[in-house]
Write an enzyme that holds these catalytic residues in place. Structure first.
Site, PDB file in Angstrom:
ATOM      1  CB  CYS B 109     -11.316   1.544   9.456  1.00  0.00           C
ATOM      2  SG  CYS B 109     -10.852   1.291   7.728  1.00  0.00           S
ATOM      3  CB  CYS B 112      -6.639   1.387   5.817  1.00  0.00           C
ATOM      4  SG  CYS B 112      -7.935   2.374   5.065  1.00  0.00           S
ATOM      5  CB  SER B 113      -6.670   3.855   9.863  1.00  0.00           C
ATOM      6  OG  SER B 113      -6.035   4.536   8.797  1.00  0.00           O
ATOM      7  CB  CYS B 114     -12.009   4.776   7.020  1.00  0.00           C
ATOM      8  SG  CYS B 114     -11.334   4.180   5.459  1.00  0.00           S
TER       9      CYS B 114
END
Lengths: 104, 206
Positions: B109, B112-114
């Site tokens: 991602c 961000c950090s999906c």
């Protein structure tokens, strides 16, 4: 499976994560809006050096949530600072081993 | 840090500043009746103890074992994931990408950090690092090699960039010599990283 590692490196990472998920489920923000806001903070923080994905990642997360709650008038910057310092005082004045509580 | 407290009456250990700020937010929102502290504990318990890569491994092992299930998962995974109880927060729109002898898939991602929480739990630190998030797009082969996945030159690499809406699960290639294994035995070959694409199933060579 890979060797067991803690899911959250620090208790406050877990608390912050849960608080954010809960606020999302309460309808305070949509998840896509959250990821956009969070992405902006991450990009800002990156300017001061690469993020390692641990504390610095959750610091960016916290800065994002504080801003969202401020914008929504749910928790002002001044209120957060007052409460933070009340907690700090509570820790510093509670003897070791006793539960830390805010003065009633 | 200099610390001059009396060793006979030390105060409670002061948490780091961000921890105090998180506590401050919780207190303010709780006092206003905007959050339920018990719900927070429940969320933490769920991700620390109940949800994790074992869920994704069940899906992969079943796809390896059951051709009909595999076809259905590749076509429209949501009803089946719902049946298996793997539906929920951050897993509402899953796309399953399958590794083959020709193609290796890896997930990132960049925003961000999906990450597919219902199938893999909470992402590891490296998945959230700038190093991984920016480099795997630019130089996936090099990053994969650093993870110990050396791909042959003629194998294609596809990098999937997750979003708040769409999350990906990589189905690693099934190792040879595993024909007789049960689904439960197969699950043990499927690591978290193999479902992100930064590892292969156990017993498999690139």
């Amino acid at each position: 499976m890979s060797k067991p590692t803690p899911i959250f490196e620090a208790p406050w990472h877990a608390q912050l994560f849960a608080l954010t998920v809960h606020l999302h489920e309460k309808g305070v923000f949509t998840w896509p809006d959250w990821t956009v806001d969070f992405g902006v903070t991450l990009a800002d923080h990156r300017l001061s050096g690469d993020l390692n994905g641990g504390d610095d990642y959750f610091n960016a997360w916290l800065a994002t949530l504080e801003r969202v709650l401020q914008d929504n008038k749910m928790a002002s910057g001044a209120a957060v600072e007052d409460m933070r310092s009340a907690w700090e005082q509570a820790y510093l004045s509670t003897p070791h081993g006793h539960p830390v509580k805010l003065p009633a | 840090m200099p610390h001059d407290h009396d060793p006979d009456h030390p105060h409670a250990l002061l948490p780091p500043d961000p921890a105090l700020r998180v506590k401050a937010l919780e207190t303010i929102l709780t006092e206003k009746g905007l959050i339920d502290p018990a719900a927070l504990d429940e969320i933490i318990d769920t991700y620390e103890h109940k949800i994790g890569p074992q869920n994704g491994a069940k899906v992969v092992a079943r796809m390896w074992s059951d051709p009909q299930f595999r076809a259905a998962m590749l076509d429209d995974p949501m009803p089946l994931l719902d049946d298996m109880g793997f539906y929920g927060r951050q897993g509402e729109h899953m796309v399953i990408v399958e590794n083959t002898p020709e193609v290796h898939n890896v997930v990132v991602c960049t925003l961000c950090s999906c990450y597919p929480w219902p199938l893999l739990g909470i992402p590891p630190g490296w998945y959230k690092s700038d190093a991984y998030r920016s480099r795997v797009v630019r130089e996936p082969r090099k990053v994969l090699a650093e993870f110990g996945v050396d791909l042959p030159e003629d194998k294609k690499v596809r990098v999937w960039d997750s979003t708040a809406e769409i999350r990906y699960l990589v189905v690693p290639e099934r190792p040879s010599g595993t024909d007789g294994l049960s689904e439960t035995e197969l699950e043990a070959l499927v690591s978290r990283d193999s479902m992100i694409g930064t590892a292969l199933a156990k017993g498999l060579k690139a």
